[in-house]
Design an enzyme around this catalytic site. Structure first.
Site, PDB file in Angstrom:
ATOM      1  N   HIS A   1       4.719   5.219  -4.558  1.00 19.22           N
ATOM      2  CA  HIS A   1       4.112   4.690  -3.243  1.00 19.22           C
ATOM      3  C   HIS A   1       4.220   5.541  -2.068  1.00 19.22           C
ATOM      4  O   HIS A   1       4.753   6.575  -2.231  1.00 19.22           O
ATOM      5  CB  HIS A   1       4.988   3.356  -2.967  1.00 19.22           C
ATOM      6  CG  HIS A   1       6.286   3.679  -2.246  1.00 19.22           C
ATOM      7  ND1 HIS A   1       6.172   3.814  -1.049  1.00 19.22           N
ATOM      8  CD2 HIS A   1       7.521   3.857  -2.643  1.00 19.22           C
ATOM      9  CE1 HIS A   1       7.644   4.166  -0.406  1.00 19.22           C
ATOM     10  NE2 HIS A   1       8.280   4.063  -1.542  1.00 19.22           N
ATOM     11  N   CYS A   2       3.395   5.371  -1.206  1.00 14.25           N
ATOM     12  CA  CYS A   2       3.257   6.066   0.065  1.00 14.25           C
ATOM     13  C   CYS A   2       3.226   4.884   1.187  1.00 14.25           C
ATOM     14  O   CYS A   2       3.831   4.104   1.268  1.00 14.25           O
ATOM     15  CB  CYS A   2       2.075   6.990   0.132  1.00 14.25           C
ATOM     16  SG  CYS A   2       0.631   6.178  -0.054  1.00 14.25           S
ATOM     17  N   ALA A   3       2.849   5.310   2.319  1.00 13.16           N
ATOM     18  CA  ALA A   3       2.853   4.106   3.366  1.00 13.16           C
ATOM     19  C   ALA A   3       1.742   3.218   3.226  1.00 13.16           C
ATOM     20  O   ALA A   3       2.124   2.214   3.536  1.00 13.16           O
ATOM     21  CB  ALA A   3       2.568   5.267   4.710  1.00 13.16           C
TER      22      ALA A   3
END
Length: 102
Positions: free
Chosen positions: A63-65
């Site tokens: 995941h990222c933002a």
């Protein structure tokens, strides 16, 4: 290479049942502001030089933002998953929060 996306709820279910490892690819300053408890940290800027410890056959959930960085770097992330099944959380940590997850 593209990685399949999964919803935050599905990712949370997988993690609760021990079916995967969650990896945060955001940079250290972003992670310091907020992160998902229990997630591993592998910043995208250090991806080539870092080791990702996963158990054989254990899915990896990145995941990222917002999901954009993970999607743009899917091929590189898939390589780092060490042959394990790999996923991207649809909408990243923003969607995780919107789903009311910790």
């Amino acid at each position: 290479m593209t990685l399949a996306t999964i919803t935050p709820a599905r990712a949370a279910d997988m993690l609760r049942s021990g079916e995967g490892v969650l990896v945060d690819i955001r940079e250290a300053d972003e992670r310091a502001r907020a992160h998902i408890p229990g997630s591993a940290h592998l910043p995208l800027s250090r991806l080539a030089e870092a080791e990702l410890a996963v158990r054989a056959g254990q899915p990896v959930i990145f995941h990222c933002a917002s999901g954009a960085r993970t999607a743009q770097n899917a091929a590189r992330l898939g390589e780092r998953a060490g042959g394990c099944e790999a996923f991207i959380i649809e909408g990243g940590i923003a969607a995780w929060r919107s789903a009311g997850l910790p």
